[in-house]
Design a protein around this motif. Structure first.
Motif, short mmCIF file in Angstrom:
data_model
loop_
_atom_site.label_atom_id
_atom_site.label_comp_id
_atom_site.label_asym_id
_atom_site.label_seq_id
_atom_site.Cartn_x
_atom_site.Cartn_y
_atom_site.Cartn_z
N GLU A 55 0.83 -1.20 0.00
CA GLU A 55 0.00 0.00 0.00
C GLU A 55 0.86 1.25 0.00
N LYS A 56 0.25 2.36 -0.38
CA LYS A 56 0.91 3.67 -0.34
C LYS A 56 -0.02 4.62 0.42
N ASN A 57 0.58 5.43 1.29
CA ASN A 57 -0.27 6.39 2.00
C ASN A 57 -0.44 7.66 1.18
N GLU A 58 -1.17 8.61 1.71
CA GLU A 58 -1.46 9.84 0.97
C GLU A 58 -0.20 10.63 0.65
N ALA A 59 0.82 10.45 1.46
CA ALA A 59 2.07 11.17 1.22
C ALA A 59 2.95 10.46 0.18
N GLY A 60 2.50 9.28 -0.27
CA GLY A 60 3.25 8.55 -1.28
C GLY A 60 4.25 7.56 -0.73
N TYR A 61 4.25 7.36 0.60
CA TYR A 61 5.19 6.43 1.20
C TYR A 61 4.74 4.99 0.94
N ARG A 62 5.71 4.14 0.63
CA ARG A 62 5.43 2.74 0.31
C ARG A 62 5.55 1.86 1.55
N PHE A 63 4.67 0.84 1.64
CA PHE A 63 4.71 -0.11 2.74
C PHE A 63 4.58 -1.54 2.18
N TYR A 64 5.32 -2.46 2.77
CA TYR A 64 5.36 -3.84 2.29
C TYR A 64 4.97 -4.81 3.40
N ASP A 65 4.10 -5.79 3.07
CA ASP A 65 3.76 -6.82 4.04
C ASP A 65 4.62 -8.06 3.80
N ASN A 66 4.37 -9.14 4.56
CA ASN A 66 5.18 -10.36 4.45
C ASN A 66 5.08 -11.01 3.08
N LYS A 67 3.92 -10.95 2.46
CA LYS A 67 3.74 -11.55 1.14
C LYS A 67 4.61 -10.83 0.11
N ALA A 68 4.67 -9.51 0.20
CA ALA A 68 5.50 -8.72 -0.70
C ALA A 68 6.98 -9.05 -0.50
N LEU A 69 7.36 -9.26 0.76
CA LEU A 69 8.75 -9.61 1.07
C LEU A 69 9.11 -11.00 0.51
N GLU A 70 8.14 -11.92 0.52
CA GLU A 70 8.37 -13.24 -0.06
C GLU A 70 8.60 -13.12 -1.57
N THR A 71 7.83 -12.27 -2.21
CA THR A 71 8.00 -12.05 -3.65
C THR A 71 9.37 -11.44 -3.93
N LEU A 72 9.77 -10.48 -3.08
CA LEU A 72 11.09 -9.86 -3.25
C LEU A 72 12.19 -10.91 -3.09
N GLN A 73 12.02 -11.82 -2.15
CA GLN A 73 13.00 -12.88 -1.94
C GLN A 73 13.13 -13.74 -3.20
N GLN A 74 12.01 -14.07 -3.84
CA GLN A 74 12.04 -14.85 -5.08
C GLN A 74 12.77 -14.10 -6.19
N ILE A 75 12.52 -12.80 -6.25
CA ILE A 75 13.18 -11.97 -7.26
C ILE A 75 14.69 -11.98 -7.05
N LEU A 76 15.11 -11.84 -5.80
CA LEU A 76 16.54 -11.81 -5.49
C LEU A 76 17.21 -13.15 -5.80
N PHE A 77 16.49 -14.25 -5.60
CA PHE A 77 17.04 -15.56 -5.95
C PHE A 77 17.33 -15.62 -7.45
N PHE A 78 16.36 -15.19 -8.25
CA PHE A 78 16.53 -15.23 -9.71
C PHE A 78 17.64 -14.28 -10.17
N ARG A 79 17.77 -13.15 -9.47
CA ARG A 79 18.82 -12.19 -9.85
C ARG A 79 20.22 -12.77 -9.63
N GLU A 80 20.32 -13.74 -8.76
CA GLU A 80 21.60 -14.41 -8.52
C GLU A 80 22.12 -15.09 -9.79
N PHE A 81 21.21 -15.39 -10.72
CA PHE A 81 21.58 -16.07 -11.95
C PHE A 81 21.60 -15.12 -13.14
N ASP A 82 21.55 -13.82 -12.85
CA ASP A 82 21.60 -12.79 -13.90
C ASP A 82 20.43 -12.90 -14.88
N ILE A 83 19.32 -13.43 -14.44
CA ILE A 83 18.14 -13.53 -15.31
C ILE A 83 17.55 -12.13 -15.48
#
Length: 280
Positions: free
Chosen positions: A31-59
């Motif tokens: 979510e983003k608040n009215e000031a434009g600040y971004r917030f991440y929950d656990n599900k978003a962090l899991e997705t980020l973890q998957q992204i970082l795994f793939f980046r390890e292989f330069d995909i």
């Protein structure tokens, strides 16, 4: 919920990168608040973890996005895929360490072989069977025979440079066996080249008002030649391209090309190719 600054701190990913992932639709904040600040929950962090795994292989990020957004893949499937890739990378690193130790002991030299001759021959056959007919015939004419073409292909793919390149590809597939079983040199690959060829031909059509000897036109023809050279794994592409010029003058082909790219397109393609190589 965590702020973008907190996520950056625990993952080591810069705030700018997280903003970029949001901009390209790879990782949206929860979510983003009215000031434009971004917030991440656990599900978003899991997705980020998957992204970082793939980046390890330069995909590339585009490919990661396609994998992450693929509704047919659940979390466990993605993790299993990443595990296979990590195991393959681990084996490769262990092999490299073994060879380095051997060199330090004066016992061996580095060996970067990924595919043996038999496997390369199988790869050629898969490529040959799924290659568009017109490209196959032109390539055969270029080499004089299928056997000579095959011999050159084996020589190129067997080289240390090509074997090193395949090492990274094999890691992405999760091992050599998975790579071979996936048939990378398949109909899908041929279709990929076909799409790239179409893009190039549309770019050429857009330059019809330019001088046929202009840099803009020559640059596109050069790109076309490079794509065909890659597809057929040949040393010199001139004969192949001149064959394509003749193909565009085939009376059975002209109506199809002109319908797709515009009246006179077939003859224009033939001319720009001939002029390119006449001046080369």
């Amino acid at each position: 919920m965590m702020t973008v600054k907190e996520v950056s701190k625990i993952t080591g990913i810069s705030i700018r990168t997280l903003h970029y992932y949001d901009a390209i639709g790879l990782l949206f904040p929860t979510e983003k608040n009215e000031a434009g600040y971004r917030f991440y929950d656990n599900k978003a962090l899991e997705t980020l973890q998957q992204i970082l795994f793939f980046r390890e292989f330069d995909i590339p990020l585009k490919e990661i996005k396609e994998i992450i957004k693929n509704s047919s893949l659940d979390k466990n499937q993605i993790l299993k895929m990443q595990k296979k890739m990590l195991i393959a990378k681990k084996r490769r690193i262990e092999k490299l360490i073994f060879h380095i130790d051997s060199i330090l002991k004066g016992k061996n030299v580095m060996n970067f072989e990924v595919f043996n001759k038999t496997e390369i021959e199988e790869m050629f056959q898969m490529m040959f069977d799924r290659m568009p007919h017109k490209i196959r015939q032109i390539a055969i004419a270029e080499f004089g025979s299928i056997e000579k073409w095959k011999s050159h292909y084996i020589e190129v793919v067997s080289s240390e440079d090509m074997q090193k390149r395949y090492t990274k590809v094999v890691e992405w597939y999760g091992g050599k066996e998975a790579f071979l079983n996936s048939k990378p040199l398949s109909k899908e690959v041929a279709e990929s080249y076909k799409k790239r060829e179409e893009i190039i031909l549309y770019k050429l059509v857009d330059k019809r008002d330019c001088d046929i000897n202009s840099f803009e036109v020559k640059e596109i023809v050069g790109e076309y030649a490079f794509v065909m050279k890659q597809l057929c794994q040949i040393k010199q592409e001139q004969r192949l391209m001149m064959g394509l010029a003749q193909y565009y003058r085939n009376q059975k082909i002209i109506p199809m090309i002109d319908k797709k790219y515009g009246t006179g397109a077939a003859e224009y393609f033939a001319q720009v190719i001939e002029v390119f190589y006449k001046n080369s």
